[in-house]
Structures are given as C-alpha cells and as structure tokens.
Design an enzyme around this catalytic site. Structure first.
Site, PDB file in Angstrom:
ATOM      1  N   GLY A   1     -54.036  49.787  46.874  1.00 30.75           N
ATOM      2  CA  GLY A   1     -52.907  49.514  47.634  1.00 30.75           C
ATOM      3  C   GLY A   1     -52.921  48.089  48.440  1.00 30.75           C
TER       4      GLY A   1
ATOM      5  CE  LYS B   1     -45.281  42.229  55.988  1.00 30.76           C
ATOM      6  NZ  LYS B   1     -45.860  43.406  56.473  1.00 30.76           N
TER       7      LYS B   1
HETATM    8  P1  NAD Z   1     -58.408  46.033  62.610  1.00 30.06           P
HETATM    9  O1  NAD Z   1     -59.234  44.764  62.937  1.00 30.06           O
HETATM   10  O2  NAD Z   1     -57.765  47.151  63.547  1.00 30.06           O
HETATM   11  O3  NAD Z   1     -59.902  47.036  61.980  1.00 30.06           O
HETATM   12  C1  NAD Z   1     -60.689  46.613  61.108  1.00 30.06           C
HETATM   13  C2  NAD Z   1     -61.358  47.676  60.435  1.00 30.06           C
HETATM   14  O4  NAD Z   1     -62.534  47.105  59.610  1.00 30.06           O
HETATM   15  C3  NAD Z   1     -62.331  48.530  61.559  1.00 30.06           C
HETATM   16  O5  NAD Z   1     -62.586  49.785  61.186  1.00 30.06           O
HETATM   17  C4  NAD Z   1     -63.708  47.623  61.639  1.00 30.06           C
HETATM   18  O6  NAD Z   1     -64.843  48.377  62.115  1.00 30.06           O
HETATM   19  C5  NAD Z   1     -63.880  47.184  60.031  1.00 30.06           C
HETATM   20  N1  NAD Z   1     -64.638  46.068  59.654  1.00 30.06           N
HETATM   21  C6  NAD Z   1     -64.386  45.074  60.401  1.00 30.06           C
HETATM   22  N2  NAD Z   1     -65.400  43.967  59.653  1.00 30.06           N
HETATM   23  C7  NAD Z   1     -65.946  44.726  58.853  1.00 30.06           C
HETATM   24  C8  NAD Z   1     -67.067  44.291  57.657  1.00 30.06           C
HETATM   25  N3  NAD Z   1     -67.430  43.319  57.596  1.00 30.06           N
HETATM   26  N4  NAD Z   1     -67.301  45.491  57.129  1.00 30.06           N
HETATM   27  C9  NAD Z   1     -66.887  46.515  56.900  1.00 30.06           C
HETATM   28  N5  NAD Z   1     -65.909  47.055  58.021  1.00 30.06           N
HETATM   29  C10 NAD Z   1     -65.421  46.209  58.588  1.00 30.06           C
HETATM   30  O7  NAD Z   1     -57.846  45.936  60.871  1.00 30.06           O
HETATM   31  P2  NAD Z   1     -56.414  47.066  60.767  1.00 30.06           P
HETATM   32  O8  NAD Z   1     -55.293  46.368  61.229  1.00 30.06           O
HETATM   33  O9  NAD Z   1     -56.960  48.203  60.733  1.00 30.06           O
HETATM   34  O10 NAD Z   1     -56.410  46.339  59.051  1.00 30.06           O
HETATM   35  C11 NAD Z   1     -57.711  46.785  58.425  1.00 30.06           C
HETATM   36  C12 NAD Z   1     -57.553  46.118  56.954  1.00 30.06           C
HETATM   37  O11 NAD Z   1     -56.383  46.465  56.493  1.00 30.06           O
HETATM   38  C13 NAD Z   1     -57.349  44.505  57.005  1.00 30.06           C
HETATM   39  O12 NAD Z   1     -58.381  44.107  56.019  1.00 30.06           O
HETATM   40  C14 NAD Z   1     -55.954  44.403  56.634  1.00 30.06           C
HETATM   41  O13 NAD Z   1     -55.751  43.000  56.078  1.00 30.06           O
HETATM   42  C15 NAD Z   1     -55.659  45.524  55.643  1.00 30.06           C
HETATM   43  N6  NAD Z   1     -54.315  45.882  55.580  1.00 30.06           N
HETATM   44  C16 NAD Z   1     -53.796  46.252  54.222  1.00 30.06           C
HETATM   45  C17 NAD Z   1     -52.164  46.431  54.271  1.00 30.06           C
HETATM   46  C18 NAD Z   1     -51.760  46.679  52.579  1.00 30.06           C
HETATM   47  O14 NAD Z   1     -50.885  47.021  52.664  1.00 30.06           O
HETATM   48  N7  NAD Z   1     -52.869  47.127  51.877  1.00 30.06           N
HETATM   49  C19 NAD Z   1     -51.674  46.473  55.224  1.00 30.06           C
HETATM   50  C20 NAD Z   1     -52.016  46.092  56.544  1.00 30.06           C
HETATM   51  C21 NAD Z   1     -53.514  45.843  56.721  1.00 30.06           C
END
Ligand code: NAD
Length: 321
Positions: free
Chosen positions: A292, A67
C-alpha cells in the site's frame, strides 16, 4: 467554493465512508477510468520540510484535484502535527476550484481503508490473530479499520520503540480484545494477518518468520529507500498493490524488483480483485501481500465524500471565489 475545515472532518466522515470511497476508486483505477498523475515531493530547504503533491482524475466519480502538503518535523514544538495536508478539488467541466478540504485526518482514514480493503479481499476468511508492526500515529487507525474486516480474537504487536505499543493496547481494550507485545518470531508464527506501518529503512520481518496462509499489508513504505519486510517475502507471496507504478518505485516492491526477485507484470492492482477480474487469494496456504503506497486518488475520493457529507449536513462553508 466549498470549504470543509480539518476541525469538521472527525464529525463528518466515518471509517466506513472512507472504506467505500477508496474501494470504489481502486476499482476505477483497475478499469482505467481513474488515473494518478506523477507525484511531486521536494525538500524545500526551509524548516527541514518535505513538501509535495499527489494528484489525479477519476472520470467515473468526476473527482479532479490534488492533495498538497508534506512533513514539517519541527511542528511538534508548535503543538501541530508534523504531517500537514490539504485537498483541493476542481470542477472537471470548468477547472474552477470546487472545494478545499482539510486532509490530515482523511489521510489516516484513507490509508487505514486501503489495508482494510486488502484484508477484506485477500485475507483468509478464518483469520483470528492480527499482528501489528508499528505503533505510531497511523497504527491505531490501521488497527481499528482491520478489526472491522474479520472477527479477530486477539492482537499481537511489535514496535522498534516498545513503549509506544500502549497505544495499540488501548484500542484493543476499547474493542474488548486481548493484546500482547511479542517478538517478531512469535508475531509471524501466530498472526494470520500482519499490518506493517512504520518509518523503517531496513527490513524488520524476515521471510523465515512468515508462515503459509498469512496476509500482509505493508503500509509504511511510501518513499524510495524505505523497507519493512525482507524482499524474499514478496518473492514467496502473491503481490497486490494500489498502483503498480508506485509499488515498483516507492513501495515495498521496489527492493524485490531491484534484486530481480519478482517481475513488475506479476504485481496485481487490488482494484482487479474488487472488480472480479482477478481471483485474489487462490489457496489457504498462499501468502498474500498488499503493497500500500498511498495514491492521490484515495485522497480525492475521501475528500469528495467529505464535501458531499458536509453539504448534506449543512456544515459546508460556501464562499465566492
Ligand atoms: P509516526 O512517526 O507516528 O510513527 C512511526 C512508526 O515507525 C513508529 O511505530 C516508530 O516506532 C516506527 N519507527 C521509527 N523509526 C523506525 C525505524 N528506523 N525502524 C523501524 N521502525 C521505526 O509515523 P506514522 O504517521 O504512523 O507513519 C508511519 C509510516 O507510514 C511513515 O513511514 C509514513 O510515511 C507512512 N505512511 C504511509 C501512507 C500510505 O498511504 N502508504 C500514508 C501515511 C503514512
């Protein structure tokens, strides 16, 4: 070569398809028939973008590929999603490119599938209250997938930016469940299962806020330095993950490992629970935590499912390549 455009994915692939695909590949990872290759992620010095790729090979499922994509923060001003990704699948017998598949929606579905799998195998059977920390793009997918795993009766949610919680409330309403915005003390005291999915770089949930018997799926921490929950929670929990190598370097476990609170050898791959070689939760009082981190093999598994579905439904675009 087969093309499955991003625009086709929503009509083709269901959360249940992704759940099955990810469950299968987690099991293959645990029995060592599927391997992730080292992740590449770089700031490219253009458009403030972070670009990289995750790749691997599943010998059982014959999924080979990668990916590619990343984060383009200025896309929001162009009417595009900031996270962009595309999956490339290769024929493991010849190396020829077999398929190109839009990876944006699939990323959300495969990430939601991972935490849902952890709930299926690790949460108490009598879990009734779901706690959500985070309300961004991924959170609604996480919420929907979790609700399919236990007969939850209500949802409590907390987010750093409270105005975003209305997204979760809408999903709860669609599912006919009550939703309440709460502080983290109440969330920890009431939730049987907690999902965290934020971009946080500092712990939000404290060990003192988590009660015995809780299952946590920590899904936001996928980069060095990120953190959602206090490392002491991992010290008190049975810790599971998608892949140990990623958990200790870029996952929630990185902090507990750095501080010597847990040992790498004690972290269990969820695939071992799926395969039945690890019992998973061993008591109703145990705290279980799924770290995860998101592995390339999840992407290959769901993209392969999308290709098969596109072929079966006659919507795959085939080109000579
Ligand atoms: P998004 O930008 O749509 O949402 C971000 C979220 O984090 C919101 O709820 C926001 O309020 C909160 N946030 C932002 N800054 C913050 C801070 N400093 N402290 C606490 N909360 C904070 O992002 P998303 O697409 O929903 O992704 C969320 C997270 O998930 C990202 O960190 C992304 O890298 C991660 N992610 C992980 C996987 C995985 O496989 N584990 C896959 C996709 C995304």
């Amino acid at each position: 070569m087969i093309i499955v455009p991003e625009t086709e994915i929503a009509g083709l692939v269901t959360p249940a398809d992704c759940f099955r695909a990810v469950e299968g590949v987690f099991a293959s990872m645990a029995d060592k028939s599927a391997h992730n290759f080292p992740v590449v992620r770089e700031a490219i010095g253009h458009a403030d973008a972070l670009y990289g790729f995750k790749s691997g090979f599943d010998r059982k499922g014959l999924a080979l590929g990668l990916k590619a994509g990343g984060f383009w923060p200025n896309n929001v001003h162009k009417g595009l999603t900031n996270h962009q990704s595309t999956v490339f699948l290769f024929d493991p017998d010849t190396g020829k490119c077999r398929a190109v598949v839009g990876g944006n929606l699939l990323t959300a579905l495969r990430t939601a599938a991972a935490s849902a799998i952890s709930i299926k195998y690790l949460a108490r059977k009598d879990a009734k209250v779901l706690g959500m920390i985070g309300a961004g793009h991924q959170a609604t997918f996480q919420l929907r997938a979790a609700l399919a795993q236990r007969p939850f009766e209500r949802i409590v949610g907390w987010n750093l930016h409270p105005d975003m919680l209305s997204r979760l409330e809408e999903v709860a309403k669609e599912e006919g469940l009550p939703f309440e915005a709460v502080d983290l003390d109440r969330l920890g005291a009431e939730a049987d299962v907690i999902i965290s999915i934020t971009s946080s770089f500092a712990p939000m949930l404290k060990a003192s806020q988590v009660r015995a018997g809780t299952h946590l799926a920590c899904m936001g921490t996928d980069t060095k330095g990120k953190q959602e929950v206090e490392a002491e929670i991992l010290a008190a929990a049975a810790v599971f993950t998608d892949e140990v190598a990623q958990a200790v370097t870029i996952g929630e476990s990185q902090h507990a490992i750095e501080r010597g609170l847990i040992r790498e050898e004690a972290i269990v791959e969820i695939g071992a629970v799926i395969n039945g070689t690890h019992p998973g939760r061993t008591s109703a009082d145990q705290i279980t935590l799924f770290d995860g981190t998101g592995v390339g093999l999840q992407d290959l598994a769901v993209a392969s499912a999308a290709v098969e579905l596109a072929l079966a439904k006659g919507v795959a675009i085939e080109v000579d390549f």
